[in-house]
Scaffold this active site. Structure first.
Site, PDB file in Angstrom:
ATOM      1  N   ALA A   1     -31.025  -6.765 -30.898  1.00 33.63           N
ATOM      2  CA  ALA A   1     -30.929  -8.046 -29.875  1.00 33.63           C
ATOM      3  C   ALA A   1     -31.456  -9.269 -30.466  1.00 33.63           C
ATOM      4  O   ALA A   1     -31.343 -10.288 -30.053  1.00 33.63           O
ATOM      5  CB  ALA A   1     -31.535  -7.754 -28.492  1.00 33.63           C
TER       6      ALA A   1
ATOM      7  N   ASP B   1     -41.196  -9.420 -39.304  1.00 35.87           N
ATOM      8  CA  ASP B   1     -41.778  -9.715 -37.926  1.00 35.87           C
ATOM      9  C   ASP B   1     -42.966  -8.718 -37.493  1.00 35.87           C
ATOM     10  O   ASP B   1     -43.440  -9.091 -36.573  1.00 35.87           O
ATOM     11  CB  ASP B   1     -40.723  -9.620 -37.048  1.00 35.87           C
TER      12      ASP B   1
ATOM     13  N   LYS C   1     -40.508 -10.162 -28.859  1.00 34.97           N
ATOM     14  CA  LYS C   1     -40.795 -11.659 -29.427  1.00 34.97           C
ATOM     15  C   LYS C   1     -39.554 -12.495 -29.295  1.00 34.97           C
ATOM     16  O   LYS C   1     -38.364 -11.939 -29.571  1.00 34.97           O
ATOM     17  CB  LYS C   1     -41.370 -11.780 -30.449  1.00 34.97           C
TER      18      LYS C   1
ATOM     19  N   GLY D   1     -37.918  -3.170 -32.732  1.00 39.13           N
ATOM     20  CA  GLY D   1     -38.173  -2.196 -33.755  1.00 39.13           C
ATOM     21  C   GLY D   1     -39.477  -2.570 -34.315  1.00 39.13           C
ATOM     22  O   GLY D   1     -40.635  -1.975 -34.772  1.00 39.13           O
TER      23      GLY D   1
ATOM     24  N   PRO E   1     -33.905  -4.524 -25.299  1.00 41.05           N
ATOM     25  CA  PRO E   1     -32.813  -4.020 -25.948  1.00 41.05           C
ATOM     26  C   PRO E   1     -32.663  -4.001 -27.477  1.00 41.05           C
ATOM     27  O   PRO E   1     -33.367  -4.704 -28.083  1.00 41.05           O
ATOM     28  CB  PRO E   1     -31.796  -5.274 -25.381  1.00 41.05           C
TER      29      PRO E   1
HETATM   30  O1  C5P Z   1     -38.192  -8.149 -43.230  1.00 45.07           O
HETATM   31  P1  C5P Z   1     -37.006  -7.576 -42.325  1.00 45.07           P
HETATM   32  O2  C5P Z   1     -36.547  -5.960 -42.942  1.00 45.07           O
HETATM   33  O3  C5P Z   1     -37.263  -7.388 -40.811  1.00 45.07           O
HETATM   34  O4  C5P Z   1     -35.662  -8.199 -42.715  1.00 45.07           O
HETATM   35  C1  C5P Z   1     -34.528  -7.832 -42.262  1.00 45.07           C
HETATM   36  C2  C5P Z   1     -33.474  -8.662 -43.164  1.00 45.07           C
HETATM   37  O5  C5P Z   1     -33.441 -10.265 -42.624  1.00 45.07           O
HETATM   38  C3  C5P Z   1     -33.900  -8.813 -44.763  1.00 45.07           C
HETATM   39  O6  C5P Z   1     -33.300  -7.545 -45.284  1.00 45.07           O
HETATM   40  C4  C5P Z   1     -33.337 -10.015 -45.300  1.00 45.07           C
HETATM   41  O7  C5P Z   1     -32.019 -10.067 -45.537  1.00 45.07           O
HETATM   42  C5  C5P Z   1     -33.281 -10.903 -43.864  1.00 45.07           C
HETATM   43  N1  C5P Z   1     -34.534 -11.758 -43.830  1.00 45.07           N
HETATM   44  C6  C5P Z   1     -34.489 -12.806 -44.928  1.00 45.07           C
HETATM   45  N2  C5P Z   1     -35.756 -13.552 -44.821  1.00 45.07           N
HETATM   46  C7  C5P Z   1     -36.704 -13.625 -44.250  1.00 45.07           C
HETATM   47  C8  C5P Z   1     -36.766 -12.421 -43.181  1.00 45.07           C
HETATM   48  C9  C5P Z   1     -35.465 -11.780 -43.235  1.00 45.07           C
HETATM   49  O8  C5P Z   1     -33.695 -13.342 -45.487  1.00 45.07           O
HETATM   50  N3  C5P Z   1     -37.623 -14.364 -44.045  1.00 45.07           N
END
Ligand code: C5P
Length: 313
Positions: free
Chosen positions: A101, A140, A11, A106, A98
Site C-alpha cells: 500500500a 524504511d 507510516k 512490512g 493494508p
Molecule cells: O529498501 P527497500 O527494499 O524498501 O526498497 C525497495 C525498492 O525501492 C528498492 O529495491 C529500490 O528499487 C527502491 N528504492 C530506491 N531508493 C530508495 C529507497 C528505495 O530506489 N531510497
C-alpha cells in the site's frame, strides 16, 4: 523469559523528493515521514530452541523466509547466536495495515521484531543500534524503529526528529486489488526525470522543489500550510500509470482537503484536523467512488512507531 505483544504503526509520507540516482541502484531522497495509529499486532514468544517460526492472518503475506519480519529475526539470530540458540522465536502477525500500500507495513513489522527481540533476548541495544540493523533490512525500517515525525535523507536511513505532530487525522483510501511495485516506481522515475543526457529535464526537476518550507511549517505547527506543502515525486509516475489512483486523489481534493499519494502508492491520503471532518470526507468519498474494491480508513498521527502492548511471563 517474557512473551511480548507489540503494536507496529504504519507510516505515511508528508514529503518525498528524489534528489538523484545512486550507483547502488537506490536514490538519494529527502522525506518527511509520519507514524499513524493504524497498526499491526506482532506477538513474539520464545520457543526454547534455535528456531524461527512465523504466522500471519493475511493470505497475501508470505509466511516463510521471504517475509521481512522473518528476515529481521534471522538477522538478530546471526548477530546474537547465543540467545537465539537458547530461546528462538515464534512470530505471529495480525495484519491491519493494508498490504502493498505504500504504508511501510512490512518495514514496521520488521522493526517490531528488532525492538521485541531486543527486549525478549535482553540484549540492551540502543535505538541507534537497532536502526543500524534495520538499515540492513530496508530503507524504511530505521524510521519504523522509532517513528513519530522525522526528516529522512540518504536512502531514507539518516534521520532527524522534527517537532511532533499528533493533532492531525488522516483519511486513507486504497483499492484492495491494486498494488504498486516500489522498485518499478523508482526505476520509472529514474528513466523519465533523472536521465543525465536530458539536461533541461534534470535541471528543471532539481530546481522545482524545496523541503525547507515543509520543515518550517511543521516547526511552527501550521497545519493548513502542511496540507498545502504535501509533495511526492513518485506521483509523477504512478498517477499516469494508475488512472484509478489519480481519480481517487481528485475526489479527495473535491472534498476541500489536502490530498496526496503516500510513498510509492497506491494509497491516497487526505489530512484534516478533526475526527468528525475525517468521517465526513470518508463518507463522501465512499459515495462518490461507489466501488466495493475501495477500502477507506481513518487514522491519527502518533508520536511513536513500535509500542509494547503487553509483556507476559
Ligand atoms: O529498501 P527497500 O527494499 O524498501 O526498497 C525497495 C525498492 O525501492 C528498492 O529495491 C529500490 O528499487 C527502491 N528504492 C530506491 N531508493 C530508495 C529507497 C528505495 O530506489 N531510497
Amino acid at each position: 523469559m517474557h512473551s511480548y505483544s507489540l503494536l507496529a504503526s504504519a507510516k505515511i509520507n508528508l514529503y518525498l523528493e528524489i534528489l538523484r540516482s545512486r550507483p547502488d541502484g537506490y536514490h538519494d531522497l529527502v522525506m518527511v515521514l509520519q507514524s499513524i495509529d493504524l497498526a499491526d499486532q506482532i506477538d513474539l514468544r520464545p520457543l526454547g530452541g534455535d528456531t524461527i517460526s512465523l504466522h500471519c492472518n493475511h493470505a497475501e503475506v508470505p509466511q516463510d523466509e521471504s517475509n521481512l519480519a522473518y528476515k529481521a529475526a534471522a538477522l538478530m539470530a546471526e548477530k546474537f547466536p547465543e540467545p537465539f540458540a537458547k530461546y528462538g522465536v515464534d512470530i505471529t502477525i495480525q495484519k491491519r495495515i493494508p498490504v502493498g500500500a505504500g504504508l511501510a507495513g512490512g518495514s514496521t513489522n520488521a522493526a517490531a521484531v528488532l525492538v521485541g527481540l531486543n527486549l525478549m533476548w535482553n540484549l540492551k541495544l540502543s535505538d541507534r543500534q537497532l536502526q543500524y540493523l534495520g538499515s540492513l533490512l530496508g530503507s524504511d525500517v530505521p524510521f519504523c524503529v522509532v517513528g513519530g515525525t522525522m526528516l529522512a535523507t540518504g536512502r531514507g536511513e539518516y534521520l532527524s526528529s522534527l517537532p511532533t505532530l499528533d493533532d492531525l487525522y488522516v483519511v486513507l483510501g486504497k483499492y484492495r486489488s491494486l498494488s504498486v511495485s516500489t522498485a518499478w516506481a523508482y526505476q520509472t522515475f529514474r528513466h523519465q526525470y533523472l536521465n543525465l543526457s536530458d539536461a533541461p529535464t534534470l535541471k528543471n526537476h532539481l530546481q522545482r522543489v524545496d523541503s525547507e518550507k515543509m520543515v518550517s511549517a511543521i516547526t511552527s505547527k501550521d497545519n493548513s500550510q502542511i496540507g498545502q506543502l504535501l509533495y511526492n515525486d513518485l506521483e509523477r509516475v504512478v498517477l499516469p500509470a494508475y488512472p484509478q489512483v489519480k481519480r481517487l486523489k481528485e475526489e479527495f481534493q473535491h472534498t476541500g482537503c489536502a490530498a496526496m499519494m503516500s510513498g510509492s502508492g497506491p494509497t491516497v491520503l487526505a489530512l484534516t484536523q478533526s475526527r468528525t471532518k475525517a468521517q465526513q470526507i470518508l463518507d463522501s468519498i465512499k459515495i462518490a467512488i461507489g466501488d466495493s474494491d475501495l477500502e477507506l480508513w481513518i487514522s491519527k498521527f502518533t508520536r511513536s512507531s513500535i509500542q509494547v502492548a503487553s509483556a507476559v511471563k
